[in-house]
Design an enzyme around this catalytic site. Structure first.
Site, PDB file in Angstrom:
ATOM      1  N   ASP A  14      19.666  21.148  -2.553  1.00 34.39           N
ATOM      2  CA  ASP A  14      21.060  21.036  -2.123  1.00 34.39           C
ATOM      3  C   ASP A  14      21.907  20.861  -3.365  1.00 34.39           C
ATOM      4  O   ASP A  14      21.394  20.529  -4.452  1.00 34.39           O
ATOM      5  CB  ASP A  14      21.235  19.843  -1.180  1.00 34.39           C
ATOM      6  CG  ASP A  14      22.671  19.692  -0.688  1.00 34.39           C
ATOM      7  OD1 ASP A  14      23.210  20.652  -0.120  1.00 34.39           O
ATOM      8  OD2 ASP A  14      23.263  18.618  -0.893  1.00 34.39           O
ATOM      9  N   SER A  15      23.204  21.040  -3.218  1.00 38.70           N
ATOM     10  CA  SER A  15      24.112  20.845  -4.346  1.00 38.70           C
ATOM     11  C   SER A  15      24.180  19.387  -4.776  1.00 38.70           C
ATOM     12  O   SER A  15      24.591  19.086  -5.895  1.00 38.70           O
ATOM     13  CB  SER A  15      25.508  21.345  -3.986  1.00 38.70           C
ATOM     14  OG  SER A  15      26.008  20.616  -2.876  1.00 38.70           O
ATOM     15  N   CYS A  77      21.570  23.402   1.960  1.00 42.02           N
ATOM     16  CA  CYS A  77      22.974  23.428   1.572  1.00 42.02           C
ATOM     17  C   CYS A  77      23.616  24.558   2.336  1.00 42.02           C
ATOM     18  O   CYS A  77      23.169  25.709   2.234  1.00 42.02           O
ATOM     19  CB  CYS A  77      23.097  23.663   0.064  1.00 42.02           C
ATOM     20  SG  CYS A  77      24.782  23.967  -0.525  1.00 42.02           S
ATOM     21  N   GLU A 157      30.004  11.095  -0.352  1.00 35.78           N
ATOM     22  CA  GLU A 157      29.382  10.749  -1.633  1.00 35.78           C
ATOM     23  C   GLU A 157      29.737   9.326  -2.066  1.00 35.78           C
ATOM     24  O   GLU A 157      28.929   8.636  -2.690  1.00 35.78           O
ATOM     25  CB  GLU A 157      29.831  11.739  -2.711  1.00 35.78           C
ATOM     26  CG  GLU A 157      29.277  13.141  -2.557  1.00 35.78           C
ATOM     27  CD  GLU A 157      27.942  13.334  -3.257  1.00 35.78           C
ATOM     28  OE1 GLU A 157      27.560  12.463  -4.049  1.00 35.78           O
ATOM     29  OE2 GLU A 157      27.280  14.360  -2.991  1.00 35.78           O
ATOM     30  N   CYS A 193      28.214  21.345   6.973  1.00 34.96           N
ATOM     31  CA  CYS A 193      27.913  20.874   5.616  1.00 34.96           C
ATOM     32  C   CYS A 193      26.977  19.690   5.772  1.00 34.96           C
ATOM     33  O   CYS A 193      27.194  18.830   6.635  1.00 34.96           O
ATOM     34  CB  CYS A 193      29.192  20.457   4.886  1.00 34.96           C
ATOM     35  SG  CYS A 193      28.887  19.667   3.278  1.00 34.96           S
ATOM     36  N   HIS A 195      26.637  17.122   4.115  1.00 30.70           N
ATOM     37  CA  HIS A 195      27.253  15.815   3.862  1.00 30.70           C
ATOM     38  C   HIS A 195      27.858  15.225   5.139  1.00 30.70           C
ATOM     39  O   HIS A 195      27.949  14.012   5.288  1.00 30.70           O
ATOM     40  CB  HIS A 195      28.367  15.934   2.818  1.00 30.70           C
ATOM     41  CG  HIS A 195      27.903  16.010   1.409  1.00 30.70           C
ATOM     42  ND1 HIS A 195      27.384  17.153   0.865  1.00 30.70           N
ATOM     43  CD2 HIS A 195      27.874  15.067   0.428  1.00 30.70           C
ATOM     44  CE1 HIS A 195      27.062  16.926  -0.401  1.00 30.70           C
ATOM     45  NE2 HIS A 195      27.355  15.680  -0.686  1.00 30.70           N
TER      46      HIS A 195
END
Length: 276
Positions: A14-15, A77, A157, A193, A195
């Site tokens: 993933d990024s 991702c 994040e 996404c 996240h």
């Protein structure tokens, strides 16, 4: 000494740390498998990058995992899955490569009763239209509207996942999106996404109980399990699988921030810093 291919880890990248939500679903469904996760934390997010850059980064991340010796590559991702899945399949054939977009689209089509499906994702994923195209192929009568929610990545994040401020930001994105569907509104919202599932509580509160939230983690895990079985690659060990991690930036930050996404502590000793 030859290596038993079934014992090799499944590579996941993933990024950043968002893909750990996919890893969590994978390890829950496949507890005996070994996993090697790469978070390209030095270049997160991919969602604001050009398609050319995303393909380049994805090939570098995939290549690093292939060099480690993996039996399958999971692109955890959404942006990389939407933009670079074909490039990865071509570059690393015959290695099986699984992305998260198709499983997520399948889950959305199964969940929706009225065919009105909202998608929230990063800018690149929305502009690329992968979810829209994939859902339309599976549900020809569906109405799909996608919206980029770039601030969600930063909130996740930083660990800002609940509270009035977070809910206000979520509402600022979602209310206009839902209004575009008209009076009835959508009945399904795709978290496009990796996240975004960390913000599930705030998103669900704003969306209300008439809208089903869909993320691709569980469906992707089911796809991985099916492919392992088809290729006779399941790990037949009775022991719990090993989790190892690679990060392109600070191992300490990866360990600290990633724990919330994985749903359990990440031992710093299990995280190795690498350059791509």
């Amino acid at each position: 000494m030859s290596v038993n291919k079934c014992d090799q880890p499944i590579g996941v990248f993933d990024s950043g740390v968002g893909g750990l939500t996919v890893l969590r679903a994978l390890k829950d469904l496949l507890p005996h498998e070994n996993f090697l996760y790469l978070g390209d934390t030095a270049r997160v997010p991919y969602g604001t990058k050009s398609a050319e850059s995303v393909i380049k980064y994805a090939l570098q991340a995939g290549g690093a995992l292939v060099k480690e010796g993996i039996k399958m590559l999971v692109v955890a991702c959404n942006t990389a899955s939407a933009v670079s899945i074909d490039s990865l399949m071509t570059a690393y054939s015959p290695l099986p490569v699984v992305g998260v977009v198709k499983p997520g689209a399948e889950a959305a089509c199964l969940a929706s009763k009225n065919g009105k499906i909202a998608v929230i994702a990063t800018e690149s994923t929305v502009k690329g239209g992968a979810y829209q195209r994939t859902i339309c192929r599976m549900h020809s009568g569906a109405k799909i509207i996608a919206k980029a929610c770039p601030l969600f990545v930063g909130l996740a994040e930083e660990g800002w996942t609940e509270g009035e401020i977070v809910e206000a930001i979520v509402a600022r994105y979602l209310k206009p999106l839902f209004a575009e569907f008209g009076e009835e509104g959508p009945d399904t919202l795709v978290l496009g996404c990796t996240h975004f599932p960390v913000l599930h509580g705030a998103i669900a509160k704003v969306a209300g109980d008439k809208i089903t939230l869909v993320d691709s983690a569980e469906t992707t895990a089911n796809t991985v399990k099916r492919i392992l079985t088809e290729l006779s690659l399941p790990n037949n060990s009775d022991a719990a699988g090993r989790l190892s991690f690679l990060a392109t930036d600070s191992a300490e930050r990866f360990s600290a921030v990633g724990s919330a996404f994985l749903g359990g502590a990440i031992n710093l000793a299990d995280v190795r810093s690498i350059d791509l």
